[in-house]
Design an enzyme around this catalytic site. Structure first.
Site, PDB file in Angstrom:
ATOM      1  N   HIS A 162      21.440   2.124  32.572  1.00 46.87           N
ATOM      2  CA  HIS A 162      22.224   3.356  32.475  1.00 46.87           C
ATOM      3  C   HIS A 162      23.464   3.093  31.638  1.00 46.87           C
ATOM      4  O   HIS A 162      24.109   2.072  31.831  1.00 46.87           O
ATOM      5  CB  HIS A 162      22.646   3.822  33.872  1.00 46.87           C
ATOM      6  CG  HIS A 162      23.576   4.988  33.847  1.00 46.87           C
ATOM      7  ND1 HIS A 162      23.130   6.264  33.589  1.00 46.87           N
ATOM      8  CD2 HIS A 162      24.917   5.074  34.000  1.00 46.87           C
ATOM      9  CE1 HIS A 162      24.171   7.095  33.611  1.00 46.87           C
ATOM     10  NE2 HIS A 162      25.272   6.396  33.851  1.00 46.87           N
TER      11      HIS A 162
ATOM     12  N   CYS B 285       1.915   2.964   2.557  1.00 48.62           N
ATOM     13  CA  CYS B 285       2.972   2.931   3.565  1.00 48.62           C
ATOM     14  C   CYS B 285       4.302   2.417   3.011  1.00 48.62           C
ATOM     15  O   CYS B 285       5.323   3.080   3.098  1.00 48.62           O
ATOM     16  CB  CYS B 285       2.516   2.061   4.733  1.00 48.62           C
ATOM     17  SG  CYS B 285       3.794   1.735   5.926  1.00 48.62           S
TER      18      CYS B 285
ATOM     19  N   GLY C   1     -10.448  -4.280  -6.882  1.00 53.96           N
ATOM     20  CA  GLY C   1     -11.664  -4.972  -6.465  1.00 53.96           C
ATOM     21  C   GLY C   1     -12.871  -4.051  -6.418  1.00 53.96           C
ATOM     22  O   GLY C   1     -12.756  -2.879  -6.074  1.00 53.96           O
TER      23      GLY C   1
ATOM     24  N   GLY D  57       0.794  -1.225   0.000  1.00 54.50           N
ATOM     25  CA  GLY D  57       0.000   0.000   0.000  1.00 54.50           C
ATOM     26  C   GLY D  57       0.825   1.272   0.000  1.00 54.50           C
ATOM     27  O   GLY D  57       2.015   1.275  -0.351  1.00 54.50           O
TER      28      GLY D  57
ATOM     29  N   LYS E  30      11.173   7.255   5.341  1.00 53.71           N
ATOM     30  CA  LYS E  30      12.138   6.982   6.409  1.00 53.71           C
ATOM     31  C   LYS E  30      13.521   6.717   5.818  1.00 53.71           C
ATOM     32  O   LYS E  30      14.534   7.047   6.433  1.00 53.71           O
ATOM     33  CB  LYS E  30      11.697   5.797   7.267  1.00 53.71           C
ATOM     34  CG  LYS E  30      11.075   6.204   8.572  1.00 53.71           C
ATOM     35  CD  LYS E  30       9.644   6.628   8.503  1.00 53.71           C
ATOM     36  CE  LYS E  30       9.331   8.067   8.323  1.00 53.71           C
ATOM     37  NZ  LYS E  30       7.926   8.382   8.102  1.00 53.71           N
TER      38      LYS E  30
ATOM     39  N   GLU F 271       1.327  27.484   6.821  1.00 51.43           N
ATOM     40  CA  GLU F 271       0.357  26.742   7.632  1.00 51.43           C
ATOM     41  C   GLU F 271      -0.839  27.616   7.979  1.00 51.43           C
ATOM     42  O   GLU F 271      -0.688  28.750   8.400  1.00 51.43           O
ATOM     43  CB  GLU F 271       1.038  26.209   8.898  1.00 51.43           C
ATOM     44  CG  GLU F 271       0.119  25.693   9.986  1.00 51.43           C
ATOM     45  CD  GLU F 271      -0.819  24.562   9.554  1.00 51.43           C
ATOM     46  OE1 GLU F 271      -0.361  23.607   8.916  1.00 51.43           O
ATOM     47  OE2 GLU F 271      -2.031  24.661   9.869  1.00 51.43           O
TER      48      GLU F 271
HETATM   49  P1  NAI Z   1      -2.076  16.709   8.524  1.00 51.58           P
HETATM   50  O1  NAI Z   1      -3.531  16.676   8.717  1.00 51.58           O
HETATM   51  O2  NAI Z   1      -1.160  16.133   9.551  1.00 51.58           O
HETATM   52  O3  NAI Z   1      -1.625  18.253   8.341  1.00 51.58           O
HETATM   53  C1  NAI Z   1      -2.152  19.082   7.330  1.00 51.58           C
HETATM   54  C2  NAI Z   1      -1.876  20.543   7.686  1.00 51.58           C
HETATM   55  O4  NAI Z   1      -2.227  21.353   6.565  1.00 51.58           O
HETATM   56  C3  NAI Z   1      -2.720  21.025   8.869  1.00 51.58           C
HETATM   57  O5  NAI Z   1      -1.854  21.600   9.831  1.00 51.58           O
HETATM   58  C4  NAI Z   1      -3.659  22.045   8.227  1.00 51.58           C
HETATM   59  O6  NAI Z   1      -4.000  23.090   9.104  1.00 51.58           O
HETATM   60  C5  NAI Z   1      -2.855  22.547   7.032  1.00 51.58           C
HETATM   61  N1  NAI Z   1      -3.631  23.127   5.943  1.00 51.58           N
HETATM   62  C6  NAI Z   1      -4.764  22.631   5.379  1.00 51.58           C
HETATM   63  N2  NAI Z   1      -5.194  23.424   4.365  1.00 51.58           N
HETATM   64  C7  NAI Z   1      -4.292  24.443   4.260  1.00 51.58           C
HETATM   65  C8  NAI Z   1      -4.171  25.583   3.386  1.00 51.58           C
HETATM   66  N3  NAI Z   1      -5.036  25.835   2.422  1.00 51.58           N
HETATM   67  N4  NAI Z   1      -3.126  26.437   3.575  1.00 51.58           N
HETATM   68  C9  NAI Z   1      -2.225  26.193   4.571  1.00 51.58           C
HETATM   69  N5  NAI Z   1      -2.288  25.134   5.407  1.00 51.58           N
HETATM   70  C10 NAI Z   1      -3.305  24.262   5.259  1.00 51.58           C
HETATM   71  O7  NAI Z   1      -1.831  16.059   7.098  1.00 51.58           O
HETATM   72  P2  NAI Z   1      -0.538  15.492   6.355  1.00 51.58           P
HETATM   73  O8  NAI Z   1       0.715  16.016   6.958  1.00 51.58           O
HETATM   74  O9  NAI Z   1      -0.791  15.736   4.919  1.00 51.58           O
HETATM   75  O10 NAI Z   1      -0.599  13.940   6.674  1.00 51.58           O
HETATM   76  C11 NAI Z   1      -1.722  13.165   6.214  1.00 51.58           C
HETATM   77  C12 NAI Z   1      -1.930  11.958   7.090  1.00 51.58           C
HETATM   78  O11 NAI Z   1      -0.877  11.035   6.951  1.00 51.58           O
HETATM   79  C13 NAI Z   1      -2.035  12.330   8.547  1.00 51.58           C
HETATM   80  O12 NAI Z   1      -3.202  11.737   9.063  1.00 51.58           O
HETATM   81  C14 NAI Z   1      -0.817  11.736   9.166  1.00 51.58           C
HETATM   82  O13 NAI Z   1      -1.082  11.246  10.481  1.00 51.58           O
HETATM   83  C15 NAI Z   1      -0.421  10.618   8.212  1.00 51.58           C
HETATM   84  N6  NAI Z   1       1.031  10.482   8.216  1.00 51.58           N
HETATM   85  C16 NAI Z   1       1.643   9.968   9.326  1.00 51.58           C
HETATM   86  C17 NAI Z   1       3.010   9.886   9.385  1.00 51.58           C
HETATM   87  C18 NAI Z   1       3.649   9.377  10.625  1.00 51.58           C
HETATM   88  O14 NAI Z   1       2.977   8.729  11.422  1.00 51.58           O
HETATM   89  N7  NAI Z   1       4.930   9.630  10.860  1.00 51.58           N
HETATM   90  C19 NAI Z   1       3.867  10.307   8.280  1.00 51.58           C
HETATM   91  C20 NAI Z   1       3.119  10.860   7.193  1.00 51.58           C
HETATM   92  C21 NAI Z   1       1.760  10.917   7.178  1.00 51.58           C
END
Ligand code: NAI
Length: 461
Positions: free
Chosen positions: A440, A42, A115, A40, A51, A199
């Protein structure tokens, strides 16, 4: 027509883990996946390739910034971008091949194709119709789009395009200071790009502990990332000299803008159900497009849904746990996911990790709590590895001392958080962690000191 006990649609972390667990429990299982490789988002274009690049560029950062202090003269280091991408590809291939091996080992049949739900207990894959007593939908998510910003995966990219840019951009604009924006923004900053993150909110990483948000932003600013906060990006136009980006300040409506060579759109992800036939199969979609479900059960008996296509955090490990729980429920066992103990990790440097409740949530709920904090600055191992930026904060119930959450920024935060996850699963108190012997010198001593800080106080501060 081939018949199965379980047909899993989607071969990402939710789907492939569910399929393997089903097979282990003696169920005849097929996994339908249309991508050319299993794993997928990931494994192919998400967690794993990012990573690989995060690790490589962290090594670069170490060589450029810390080697001299450590007494290592390595000369000038340089980047061979093609080879770095090659490393990433090899890592992806090894991982996706690994899933193929696990399917063979466990007797899961991989049916290659997309599917579609086609009547009760039926899934269509191309011309073929297959039958399953149970169908598990694990179709994941895709990058959300932004009005006025057309992704071409070359100059205006999603996370997928950002993992295979042909050259390191001089100027990178990142829309969104969420997990993807900060991880990939870090990668390119370390590679020398000028990185500006725009942001919408006034803080980074929505939902996280406030001190973590401020600490992480400060650490990234020190590394040279620039932030434009409280600005909603409204458009991006690719032209001769680059991509022109426009935004509007949230508070006073002031217009702003900049030009970049590459723009990364990282404004969240949305559930992926295109071509699935979800609604005609009777499934209910929420107003944001998620398949409505509770503990994996959808509105249609015999159809289950797990992972990013359902509500909740879009995290690979949450999907995996749901996959296991649904497999066990189908097999007649008592599958269960504890949604109170799902950690989240941001793989920046310093790393950030969290589990459980934040102080803000507890304040809002009116629950009395205590917070014990310990800085890595006072941890011997962190000093030796020049990784003293950050802290461990544990949150415990004010009356019972039971652990309610942990918020960590610092070296190996993503590994350290697991101690608290296990403790929380066992209903431990902060004192239980404080009374457990910690080796430690390790970073984990900072966790113990934070636990001590929930009681009479730490030893080393
Ligand atoms: P996110 O939801 O974490 O962050 C998106 C950001 O974009 C928010 O802070 C939002 O306020 C901002 N935003 C939205 N529209 C905007 C605009 N028009 N102008 C400026 N800022 C705006 O989403 P992200 O980073 O895309 O990740 C997606 C998903 O993937 C998340 O649910 C995340 O948990 C997951 N993910 C997890 C990782 C990890 O566990 N290390 C790594 C990568 C992704």
């Amino acid at each position: 027509m081939a018949e199965y006990d379980v047909i899993v649609i989607g071969g990402g972390p939710g789907g492939y883990v569910c399929a393997i667990r089903c097979a282990q429990l003696g169920l005849k299982t097929a996994c339908v996946e249309g991508r050319g490789s299993l794993g997928g988002t990931c494994l192919n274009v998400g967690c794993i390739p990012s990573k690989a690049l995060l690790h490589a560029t962290e090594m670069l950062h170490e060589a450029q910034n810390n080697f001299a202090t450590l007494g290592i003269d390595a000369g000038a280091v340089s980047v061979d971008w093609k080879r770095m991408l090659g490393h990433k590809e090899k890592v992806v291939e090894a991982n996706t091949r690994g899933i193929e091996y696990l399917f063979r080992k466990n007797g899961v049949e991989w049916i290659q194709g997309w599917g579609q739900l086609s009547g009760p207990g039926r899934v269509r894959v191309g011309e073929e119709l297959i039958a399953g007593r149970n169908i598990v939908v694990a179709t994941g998510s895709e990058p959300a789009t932004l009005r006025g910003v057309q992704i071409d995966e070359e100059r205006i990219v999603s996370s997928t395009g950002a993992l295979e840019l042909t050259a390191i951009p001089e100027r990178l604009a990142v829309i969104g200071a969420g997990v993807i924006g900060l991880e990939l923004g870090s990668v390119y900053r370390r590679l020398g790009s000028e990185v500006t993150v725009i942001e919408y909110l006034d803080h980074v990483t929505p939902g996280m502990d406030g001190e973590l948000q401020r600490g992480l932003k400060r650490a990234l600013e020190k590394q040279g990332l620039k932030f434009v906060m409280g600005a909603a990006v409204s458009g991006a136009t690719a032209g001769e000299s680059g991509v022109a980006l426009n935004w509007t300040a949230r508070k006073d409506g002031a217009e702003g803008g900049m030009e970049a060579d590459v723009v990364l759109v990282a404004t969240g992800r949305r559930p992926f159900t295109a071509g699935l036939g979800a609604e005609s199969a009777g499934l209910t979609l929420t107003d944001r497009g998620f398949i409505r479900s509770s503990h994996g059960r959808t509105d249609v008996p015999g159809i289950w849904a797990i992972g990013d296509v359902t509500e909740g955090p879009m995290l690979a490990h949450k999907a995996e746990d749901e996959g296991i729980a649904v497999a066990e429920t189908i097999a007649g066992q008592k599958g269960h996911v504890n949604y109170d103990v799902i950690p989240s990790v941001i793989y920046t440097a310093p790393e950030v990790a969290a589990v459980g409740r934040t102080e803000a949530e507890l304040k809002e709920a009116g629950r009395a709590y205590k917070a014990g904090k310990f800085q890595f600055m006072a941890n011997g191992r962190a000093k030796a590895s020049l990784a003293t930026d950050g802290f461990v904060k544990l949150i415990a119930d004010a009356g019972t001392d039971r652990l309610l959450g942990a918020h960590i920024m610092g070296p190996a935060a993503g590994e350290l958080i697991e101690e608290i996850c296990v403790a929380m699963e066992f209903g431990a108190a902060a004192e239980d962690v404080a009374r457990t012997c910690h080796a430690h010198p390790t970073y984990s001593e900072a966790v113990r000191e934070a636990a001590l800080a929930c009681g009479d106080g730490p030893i080393h501060s």
